[in-house]
Design an enzyme around this catalytic site. Structure first.
Site, PDB file in Angstrom:
ATOM      1  N   ASP A  13      -4.311 -65.402 -18.757  1.00 48.06           N
ATOM      2  CA  ASP A  13      -3.887 -66.051 -17.894  1.00 48.06           C
ATOM      3  C   ASP A  13      -5.311 -66.904 -17.175  1.00 48.06           C
ATOM      4  OD1 ASP A  13      -1.993 -63.607 -17.653  1.00 48.06           O
ATOM      5  OD2 ASP A  13      -0.621 -65.884 -17.448  1.00 48.06           O
ATOM      6  N   GLU A  14      -5.442 -68.246 -17.773  1.00 52.14           N
ATOM      7  CA  GLU A  14      -6.098 -69.475 -16.862  1.00 52.14           C
ATOM      8  C   GLU A  14      -5.061 -70.577 -16.461  1.00 52.14           C
ATOM      9  OE1 GLU A  14      -8.439 -71.248 -20.021  1.00 52.14           O
ATOM     10  OE2 GLU A  14      -7.113 -70.788 -21.613  1.00 52.14           O
TER      11      GLU A  14
END
Length: 895
Positions: free
Chosen positions: A559-560
């Site tokens: 996830d960013e």
């Protein structure tokens, strides 16, 4: 991580119940100063604080989910719900000197009045503080605080427990009235401080266009009627369904009461011990003069791992697997033929092979911990239904659950939540965690614990895929390494302090993650971040190797966080001076994923990650083998991402939230536990209906999250310049498998966890193992789908419904009693019932379950057949032993 990444804006992801507050929340380190100001006006003794915590009655009251004029138009598109905290003093509440910390998944929009100040701190943590205008509450009196928060609250389980009364220099206490209870009959958690949601428009409906139905007992009765009034003979049913099964004529029955005499042949006994143990639990033990069971392994490269043949005749039983897993699966099919307390099976011949190589379940132990005993018990049932992958999610914002030799701070600090505003000894109590470090939701797996899990998994032919989310959803790791940094800086060892530092201390970036944290993203620009990843992965690999299950695949998360790093001096220097081809802050997320994926690939570990984290990576910069968990919402175009990854030869695992998110409710009812950002009702039948190899076709017969119809375009699409935007899957390609997900934000007990997983897990296993005749093959030419198209024909629908009737009967008569034997707290469905002309008619979603009814002021009675009643009736289902009941529903009397 959670594929609740859904909030970042309605366009990219969704309301995880709640939306995305764009305002910047202060860090928990900013908490203390305002409390100190309060202390100047008034101070409490510890005894006073304890007495208030014990006596103050706090009640949460939902006013409406319909967005009004008072919603903040600059937050979450102006969507909010309105609610109240009602404070009732059972002894005098002073004017100052205290504050209340509470968890609320939906960040605050605003509040009314001048007596109290409400503020969002970080993540889901909020604080309520009296202002100078508050003069206290006298004993027996109340105050009401009206506030608004993001999006909606549609389930009573949204509301977090364990509100904390705090005062500077005193030990904080959980307010007694906000603690959870346990219902003695359902065994489910009860939130005593939440007033029941009862109004359709204001409590149940999220928007005027929401067509979701609030089903009554009468509605369930009509739905269950399609299952028929008579029980089906399910003695020949095996779940999951074998690829090919024949019952020879003339038919016969093999009596297993004498037990089994096992000839292991070339099969190592330890490789099938868990399957034989399950047979023992079902009443079929090993015996010296029992029915002969001959086991053997005959490799066959043309068959998928886990394939087997089984014959059972009057001469005995023979099981041949292509490998050890195949023999194990054959024994589980033998167990599936059994009915509890009936040790006999029909003569049968089976040739079986799994549909998918990957048949998995994710368990989030990071948000709320589940100990090793829970995991091993769960794997017993996974193996019983031939699931072979356990995605163990152990690192998140709210907790780190795996001991890493050499990094003790990860578990010393970040495996527990208590009340420490410095977060040097524990994390702050997100998710209603309370203040007790010894709470069961705190904890971690020691190296020995994790080794035991791995060995138990190997014995059940399950591969454990560890996950420690990064770079987003990494607050627990960041805070642990901050504590490590502070420790070594005090020892004047700067090099060691910075060795594994995960954040830039000079970063002043203001951002809010998808779950409203402002400090949960590993800095992608500093070498210490990658040193940390390498250290962790080296140690995890060692544990796996020593446990006898080599680490061959690891889930990065990937996830960013949009907006992170923008003001980090380290990142600005990295962009200005690097030779890695990164020229923009927006590229840092992909850079991190690519670099970590190649790092672990060089260690002999295949990377897996969530689809959103992989979308921005360059395939040419990634290893050859990549697993992509696709978690997109079907009505929002999830098939486009699936097609993209399948077409580039990545291994796609369907993690579709509409149907595989087991944290979602079974039915649309405020009393049903769970989040619901993609689906208000995901019952076992819906899981059974899933066609994981053909997402687009679901537009013909499923509804969106507000129960409206939708359409899907799966044809070749180009932009105005002629560039391909989306295309169908290439001929002959498909997905690797399917995975169920149990995210645990509000899963605080083992019973609730099992309730959410079972019996949906059994339907998931059916879809992972067997492709039925009624599925619609994927159209590689591309097509459009809507309720008006007819790829899923009436004939296919009829066949599917017939197969569901058999499956539902098998659950009620065979499989749920087996779960009872294993002490699994599966969900008992609410009973269906109607009263017509003074007679009660009742049924169940799983024929064979016990149904009980009760008239006013009378005792519960087991329902046998339609019976005359004279008043409204309460109705419920029950386990066979009667030790657990379903939620009660009411039936209106009709004379």
């Amino acid at each position: 991580m959670m594929k609740k990444n859904v909030f970042a804006a309605l366009a990219t992801a969704v309301f995880m119940l709640l939306g995305c507050d764009k305002s910047q929340a202060p860090s928990t380190q900013d908490v203390q100063p305002s409390e100190t100001k309060m202390q100047q006006a008034h101070s409490l003794t510890q005894q006073q604080l304890d007495n208030i915590a014990a006596s103050l009655q706090v009640t949460f009251v939902l006013v409406t989910n319909q967005a009004g004029d008072k919603c903040d138009k600059n937050k979450t598109d102006g969507l909010c719900f309105e609610a109240q905290f009602q404070l009732t003093a059972n002894e005098d509440l002073p004017a100052a000197g205290w504050s209340i910390y509470y968890s609320q998944i939906a960040p605050l929009h605003n509040f009314d009045g001048e007596l109290f100040n409400l503020e969002h701190l970080n993540g889901d943590l909020h604080r309520l503080t009296p202002t100078e205008k508050f003069t206290g509450i006298n004993k027996g009196e109340s105050e009401t605080i009206t506030f608004r928060a993001s999006f909606w609250t549609l389930a009573e389980s949204d509301i977090m427990p364990n509100m904390i009364l705090s005062s500077p220099d005193l030990a904080p206490k959980v307010i007694e009235s906000t603690k959870t209870g346990i219902d003695s009959e359902t065994k489910m958690e009860v939130l005593k401080h939440v007033k029941s949601y009862s109004d359709y428009q204001h409590h149940f409906q999220r928007t005027p266009s929401d067509k979701t139905q609030w089903l009554t007992a009468e509605d369930f009765y009509q739905r269950n009627k399609v299952l028929g009034e008579k029980l089906l003979d399910v003695s020949k049913v095996i779940i999951p369904t074998p690829k090919n099964i024949v019952f020879p004529e003339p038919s016969g029955v093999l009596e297993l009461s004498p037990g089994l005499t096992v000839d292991y042949g070339n099969v190592p006994s330890e490789s099938v011990a868990a399957a034989l143990h399950r047979l023992t639990l079902l009443g079929v033990e090993q015996a010296t003069k029992g029915v002969k069971v001959k086991l053997s392994i005959v490799p066959d490269q043309k068959k998928m791992i886990g394939s087997y043949t089984l014959t059972a005749l009057n001469t005995g039983i023979r099981i041949t697997g292509v490998d050890e897993a195949g023999v194990f699966n054959g024994l589980q099919s033998l167990a599936s033929l059994l009915t509890v307390n009936e040790p006999r099976i029909p003569y049968v011949s089976i040739q079986d092979e799994p549909l998918f190589e990957f048949r998995g379940l994710l368990v989030d132990v990071a948000r709320n911990f589940r100990d090793k005993n829970f995991i091993i018990k769960l794997m017993d049932q996974m193996a019983a239904y031939k699931l072979n992958k356990l995605h163990l999610h152990m690192g998140e914002d709210e907790g780190w659950r795996l001991e890493i030799p050499g990094l003790p701070e990860l578990t010393e600090v970040s495996s527990k939540r208590c009340f420490d505003v410095t977060e040097q000894k524990c994390l702050m109590p997100q998710l209603g965690a309370g203040v007790d470090e010894n709470n069961k939701n705190n904890g971690f797996y020691s190296v020995d614990d994790y080794t035991e899990i791995l060995k138990a998994a190997t014995a059940r032919h399950i591969q454990v895929l560890p996950s420690l989310d990064m770079p987003g959803h990494s607050r627990a790791a960041i805070k642990a390494m901050t504590a490590r940094y502070n420790k070594y800086m005090q020892l004047e060892d700067k090099a060691k302090a910075e060795q594994y530092l995960l954040h830039d201390p000079n970063d002043i970036t203001k951002y809010s993650s998808v779950q409203f944290y402002n400090d949960n993203t590993i800095n992608a620009c500093q070498e210490s971040s990658y040193a940390f990843v390498e250290k962790v992965m080296t140690e995890v690999k060692k544990i796996h190797q020593a446990a006898g299950q080599p680490l061959t695949r690891y889930h990065i998360g990937a996830d960013e966080t949009a907006g992170a790093w923008l003001e980090s001096p380290v990142c600005k220097a990295f962009i200005a001076n690097n030779d890695k081809g990164v020229t923009d802050m927006k590229q840092l997320g992909a850079y991190f994923v690519e670099r970590v994926a190649n790092m672990i690939s060089d260690m002999g570990i295949e990377p897996a990650a969530w689809s959103d984290g992989l979308e921005h990576t360059n395939k040419e910069n990634m290893p050859a083998v990549v697993q992509a968990n696709s978690w997109g919402h079907i009505p929002w175009g999830a098939h486009h991402v699936v097609n993209k990854f399948v077409n580039q030869n990545w291994q796609v695992v369907m993690s579709t939230p509409d149907v595989t998110y087991f944290d979602f409710p079974y039915e649309a009812d405020p009393k049903e536990h769970g989040y619901y950002w993609a689906s208000r009702h995901t019952n076992t039948e819906k899981v059974f209906q899933f066609m994981p190899q053909n997402l687009p076709v679901h537009a013909e017969f499923w509804l969106d999250r507000q129960d409206n119809t939708f359409s899907i375009d799966d044809t070749l699409q180009k932009d105005e310049q002629g560039n391909v935007i989306n295309r169908p899957m290439k001929k002959g390609r498909n997905v690797l498998g399917i995975q169920g997900q149990l995210w645990s934000e509000n899963v605080r007990t083992d019973n609730v966890a099992e309730y959410k997983i079972f019996p949906r897990l059994i339907a998931l296993a059916e879809r992972a193992w067997y492709e039925p005749e009624w599925v619609v093959p994927y159209n590689y030419q591309g097509a459009k789908y809507s309720p008006s198209t007819n790829a899923f024909t009436a004939e296919k629908e009829t066949l599917r419904n017939e197969k569901w009737r058999v499956f539902a009967n098998a659950l009620g008569q065979k499989e749920l009693p087996k779960l009872d034997l294993a002490r699994v707290t599966y969900r008992l469905p609410t009973a269906g019932a109607q009263i017509k002309q003074g007679k009660l008619y009742a049924n169940s979603a799983f024929p064979g379950l016990t149904i009980e009814y009760k008239e006013k002021n009378k005792n519960w009675i087991t329902y046998q057949r339609p019976i005359a009643v004279s008043s409204d009736v309460a109705i419920r289902t029950s386990t066979q032993e009667g030790d657990r009941k379903s939620r009660i529903t009411k039936v209106r009397f009709q004379p």
